[in-house]
Each structure stands twice: as structure tokens, then as C-alpha cells.
Scaffold this motif. Structure first.
Motif, short mmCIF file in Angstrom:
data_model
loop_
_atom_site.label_atom_id
_atom_site.label_comp_id
_atom_site.label_asym_id
_atom_site.label_seq_id
_atom_site.Cartn_x
_atom_site.Cartn_y
_atom_site.Cartn_z
N ARG A 1 22.55 -12.32 -56.25
CA ARG A 1 23.19 -11.03 -56.56
C ARG A 1 22.88 -10.04 -55.45
N GLU A 2 23.89 -9.25 -55.10
CA GLU A 2 23.72 -8.15 -54.17
C GLU A 2 24.14 -6.88 -54.89
N ILE A 3 23.32 -5.83 -54.75
CA ILE A 3 23.61 -4.56 -55.43
C ILE A 3 23.72 -3.48 -54.36
N PHE A 4 24.82 -2.71 -54.44
CA PHE A 4 25.12 -1.67 -53.46
C PHE A 4 25.36 -0.35 -54.18
N HIS A 5 25.26 0.75 -53.44
CA HIS A 5 25.58 2.08 -53.95
C HIS A 5 26.54 2.76 -52.98
N ARG A 6 27.51 3.49 -53.55
CA ARG A 6 28.45 4.26 -52.74
C ARG A 6 28.62 5.62 -53.41
N SER A 7 28.46 6.72 -52.62
CA SER A 7 28.56 8.08 -53.17
C SER A 7 30.00 8.54 -53.33
N THR A 8 30.88 8.11 -52.41
CA THR A 8 32.29 8.48 -52.48
C THR A 8 33.13 7.26 -52.15
N PRO A 9 34.39 7.22 -52.60
CA PRO A 9 35.24 6.06 -52.36
C PRO A 9 35.44 5.74 -50.87
N ASP A 10 35.42 6.75 -50.01
CA ASP A 10 35.66 6.49 -48.60
C ASP A 10 34.39 6.20 -47.81
N GLN A 11 33.24 6.21 -48.49
CA GLN A 11 31.97 5.94 -47.83
C GLN A 11 31.67 4.44 -47.89
N ASP A 12 31.02 3.93 -46.82
CA ASP A 12 30.57 2.55 -46.85
C ASP A 12 29.47 2.41 -47.89
N ALA A 13 29.46 1.28 -48.57
CA ALA A 13 28.42 1.03 -49.56
C ALA A 13 27.12 0.66 -48.86
N GLU A 14 26.01 1.15 -49.41
CA GLU A 14 24.69 0.87 -48.88
C GLU A 14 24.01 -0.18 -49.76
N GLU A 15 23.53 -1.26 -49.15
CA GLU A 15 22.86 -2.29 -49.94
C GLU A 15 21.53 -1.78 -50.44
N LEU A 16 21.31 -1.92 -51.75
CA LEU A 16 20.07 -1.48 -52.36
C LEU A 16 19.11 -2.63 -52.61
N LEU A 17 19.69 -3.80 -52.95
CA LEU A 17 18.86 -4.86 -53.46
C LEU A 17 19.58 -6.19 -53.37
N GLU A 18 18.84 -7.24 -53.11
CA GLU A 18 19.37 -8.61 -53.17
C GLU A 18 18.42 -9.41 -54.04
N LEU A 19 18.96 -10.11 -55.02
CA LEU A 19 18.15 -10.84 -55.99
C LEU A 19 18.58 -12.30 -56.10
N THR A 20 17.63 -13.16 -56.39
CA THR A 20 17.96 -14.54 -56.75
C THR A 20 18.48 -14.52 -58.18
N ASP A 21 19.02 -15.64 -58.63
CA ASP A 21 19.51 -15.74 -60.00
C ASP A 21 18.38 -15.46 -60.99
N GLU A 22 17.22 -16.04 -60.77
CA GLU A 22 16.09 -15.85 -61.67
C GLU A 22 15.63 -14.39 -61.70
N GLN A 23 15.54 -13.77 -60.53
CA GLN A 23 15.14 -12.36 -60.46
C GLN A 23 16.14 -11.46 -61.17
N ALA A 24 17.43 -11.75 -60.98
CA ALA A 24 18.48 -10.94 -61.62
C ALA A 24 18.41 -11.05 -63.14
N ARG A 25 18.17 -12.26 -63.63
CA ARG A 25 18.08 -12.43 -65.09
C ARG A 25 16.87 -11.71 -65.66
N LEU A 26 15.75 -11.73 -64.95
CA LEU A 26 14.56 -11.02 -65.40
C LEU A 26 14.81 -9.51 -65.40
N LEU A 27 15.38 -8.99 -64.32
CA LEU A 27 15.71 -7.57 -64.25
C LEU A 27 16.68 -7.19 -65.37
#
Length: 160
Positions: free
Chosen positions: A35-61
Motif C-alpha cells: 500500500r502507498e498512501i499520499f496526501h494532496r492539498s489541492t487538485p492541481d498539486q502533486d501528491a506527496e507520499e506519506l507512507l508505504e506499507l506491506t500487506d501485513e502492516q496495512a492490515r495491522l494499521l
């Protein structure tokens, strides 16, 4: 809050979650389970990667986020109770709040709502027991004490 889903051929699926204002959280679930998780403040802004998780980490979170390990009392804002009648709450000033640019004295929060401002957090700075001339800015977090009714009055005032 809306969720938009897009198939990513050969990759997996993309989820866009609309938050306040124009903010979005973007989650890409790869076929491998990553899983990759990103944040974007406005539609025209590039998304900033916040987090990358394995399947196991994502399920725990995910199990933590849905309350599998802890069930807080449901509320819109963090609270602490001194007794049954008094609560301390944290509420953030969002534009176009009428309080932005006003001092504590000008805003007359105690007179209008009954709450007392204990502190204001501005970014990493905390202003404890701010004086009456302290001016509110957008994104300030007010730490206030009052009854539940008084806190609800403040919430209504902030929403104006």
C-alpha cells in the motif's frame, strides 16, 4: 466525505478520499498487497507520499484505525473531563472563521459562549494563558475549558 475508485491495470486499485476543503488522501493498493498512501492539498498539486506499507502492516494499521485495539468515546473533538460538567476541548480555527484576526478581547468568547481560552497552539508553538490582546490566526488550535453547553456554543460560533 467521498471515495473515488480507479482500476490501475496491472497494478491494482487507487482510492481518492476527499477530506476538508480540497484535501485528499490517496491510497494505492498494489496486487502484491503493498500500500502507498499520499496526501494532496489541492487538485492541481502533486501528491506527496506519506507512507508505504506491506500487506501485513496495512492490515495491522487498519485494525487499529477501526478500533480493534481501543474504542474511544465518540466525539468530534478531543476532550478531557474535570468533572461531569466541565470539559477541556481543542478546536481548530478554519477559514473563513470570523475570529481570525480578532484578539481574545475583541472576540468576547467568554461573554458569547462562556468558555475560557487556556492556550492556543500555532504550529509548533503553544501560547499558554494568552493575554486579551492575543490575535487569532487561521489554523490556530484553541484549548478551552467550559461546560458541554458552552463548548457547543463555541463550536457553533467557529462554524459561522
Amino acid at each position: 466525505m467521498e471515495i473515488h475508485t480507479t482500476e490501475l491495470p496491472g497494478i491494482g486499485r487507487l482510492f481518492e478520499i476527499d477530506l476538508e476543503a480540497e484535501d485528499q488522501i490517496i491510497v494505492i493498493i498494489h496486487k502484491t498487497g503493498r500500500r502507498e498512501i499520499f496526501h494532496r492539498s489541492t487538485p492541481d498539486q502533486d501528491a506527496e507520499e506519506l507512507l508505504e506499507l506491506t500487506d501485513e502492516q496495512a492490515r495491522l494499521l487498519g485494525s487499529i484505525l477501526i478500533g480493534g485495539f481501543y474504542q474511544p468515546v465518540a466525539t468530534d473533538t478531543p476532550k478531557m473531563s474535570g468533572d461531569e460538567n466541565t470539559t477541556i476541548e481543542w478546536q481548530t480555527l478554519h477559514e473563513p472563521s470570523t475570529l481570525i484576526g480578532q484578539s481574545i478581547k475583541q472576540a468576547e468568547l467568554r461573554e458569547q459562549t462562556g468558555v475560557t481560552v487556556l492556550a492556543v497552539q500555532r504550529g509548533k508553538d503553544v501560547f499558554s494563558n494568552p493575554d486579551p490582546d492575543f490575535e487569532f490566526q487561521a489554523k490556530d488550535t484553541l484549548v478551552t475549558i467550559g461546560t458541554l453547553e458552552e463548548q457547543n456554543s463555541l463550536t457553533a460560533l467557529l462554524d459561522e
